[in-house]
Design an enzyme around this catalytic site. Structure first.
Site, PDB file in Angstrom:
ATOM      1  N   SER A  47       0.845  -1.193   0.000  1.00 16.53           N
ATOM      2  CA  SER A  47       0.000   0.000   0.000  1.00 16.53           C
ATOM      3  C   SER A  47       0.880   1.242   0.000  1.00 16.53           C
ATOM      4  CB  SER A  47      -0.895   0.014   1.235  1.00 16.53           C
ATOM      5  OG  SER A  47      -1.564   1.258   1.366  1.00 16.53           O
ATOM      6  N   TYR A  49      -2.392  -0.500  10.196  1.00 13.87           N
ATOM      7  CA  TYR A  49      -2.439  -0.748   8.749  1.00 13.87           C
ATOM      8  C   TYR A  49      -1.147  -0.276   8.084  1.00 13.87           C
ATOM      9  CZ  TYR A  49      -3.855  -0.612   3.885  1.00 13.87           C
ATOM     10  OH  TYR A  49      -3.908  -0.798   2.517  1.00 13.87           O
TER      11      TYR A  49
END
Length: 263
Positions: free
Chosen positions: A134, A147
């Site tokens: 990501s 995350y």
């Protein structure tokens, strides 16, 4: 082989690779949604096998990927399953159990699976592994610490594994996408011009891997933001990152996992 193939980017990757003379091994937690994606891939001419497995169980995932590869050598593995989360304004810190889950699904299990498969590929002198990270991995997001942190760990692991197995003919690529137009991706506020369509992201990832690239960041502004993040003074960077927190994070949709992460 594609993990997180029941929705979002994982499903888009499955549909992209589907075609005649192709055997797809699709993993996800939800067998019903996974079978729907498999049906699309079969209509495109691919042979498809599906596996229902939760990556929280690292030992089972490692054992299964070894069994899959022993049954028939895997040429390309795309580890796309992911778990996303946004901390609410009411929380002063992330829930510890949630940190554990994100660490397992986003970092520990895919890294272990990649290591297991890379070793087998190295023994036969060829193979490709694509790890879906990501753009958040390169920024200390205070409202998504687990995350961003788990994806940062995956990014560093991918780099190290790539260096280690490259002499043995194994290619490791990390893809670091920004916001993707999926139910989960729409839960993260982002300008429309930065939000990408899953099919386009899948095509670009597949093309970059075929070209032998080591890292793909998309869309391009996120590569620039990564440079800016490193150059900013700490106080200014911290203030800017804190200001990105959504005022009221939307409820997390059912597709928050299995390749549907927010990017």
């Amino acid at each position: 082989m594609i993990t997180g193939a029941s929705s979002g980017l994982g499903a888009a990757l499955a549909r992209h690779y589907a075609g005649p003379d192709c055997l797809l091994i699709l993993w996800a937690r939800d067998p019903a949604r996974l079978e729907a994606v498999a049906a699309d891939c079969r209509r495109a001419g691919a042979a498809v096998e599906i596996r229902s497995l939760d990556l929280v169980d690292s030992a089972a995932a490692i054992a299964t990927i070894n069994e899959e590869d022993a049954a028939g050598a895997i040429d390309i593995a795309v580890l796309a399953a992911g778990l996303g989360d946004i901390q609410s304004m009411a929380e002063r810190a992330e829930d510890p159990a949630r940190v554990v889950s994100l660490g397992l699904v986003n970092f520990v299990t895919p890294s272990a699976m990649a290591a297991a498969l890379a070793g087998r590929m190295a023994a036969r002198g060829q193979g490709r592994i694509i790890l879906i990270g990501s753009a958040a991995a390169f920024h200390a997001l205070p409202f998504a610490a687990a995350y961003a942190g788990s994806k940062a760990g995956l990014a560093r692991f991918a780099q190290a594994l790539r260096i280690g197995v490259a002499p043995h003919g194994v290619q490791i690529m990390l893809a670091s996408p920004g916001p993707i137009d999926t139910p989960a991706g729409r839960a993260v506020p982002a300008p429309a011009w930065l939000t990408m369509q899953p099919a386009d992201v899948a095509a670009r990832i597949a093309r970059a891997s075929a070209q032998g690239r080591f890292h793909l960041t998309l869309p391009w502004p996120f590569a620039l933001l990564r440079v800016i993040d490193r150059l900013l003074p700490d106080r200014l960077r911290n203030a800017l990152l804190a200001g990105l927190r959504p005022a009221s994070p939307p409820a997390q949709p059912a597709g928050w996992r299995d390749g549907a992460g927010p990017g």
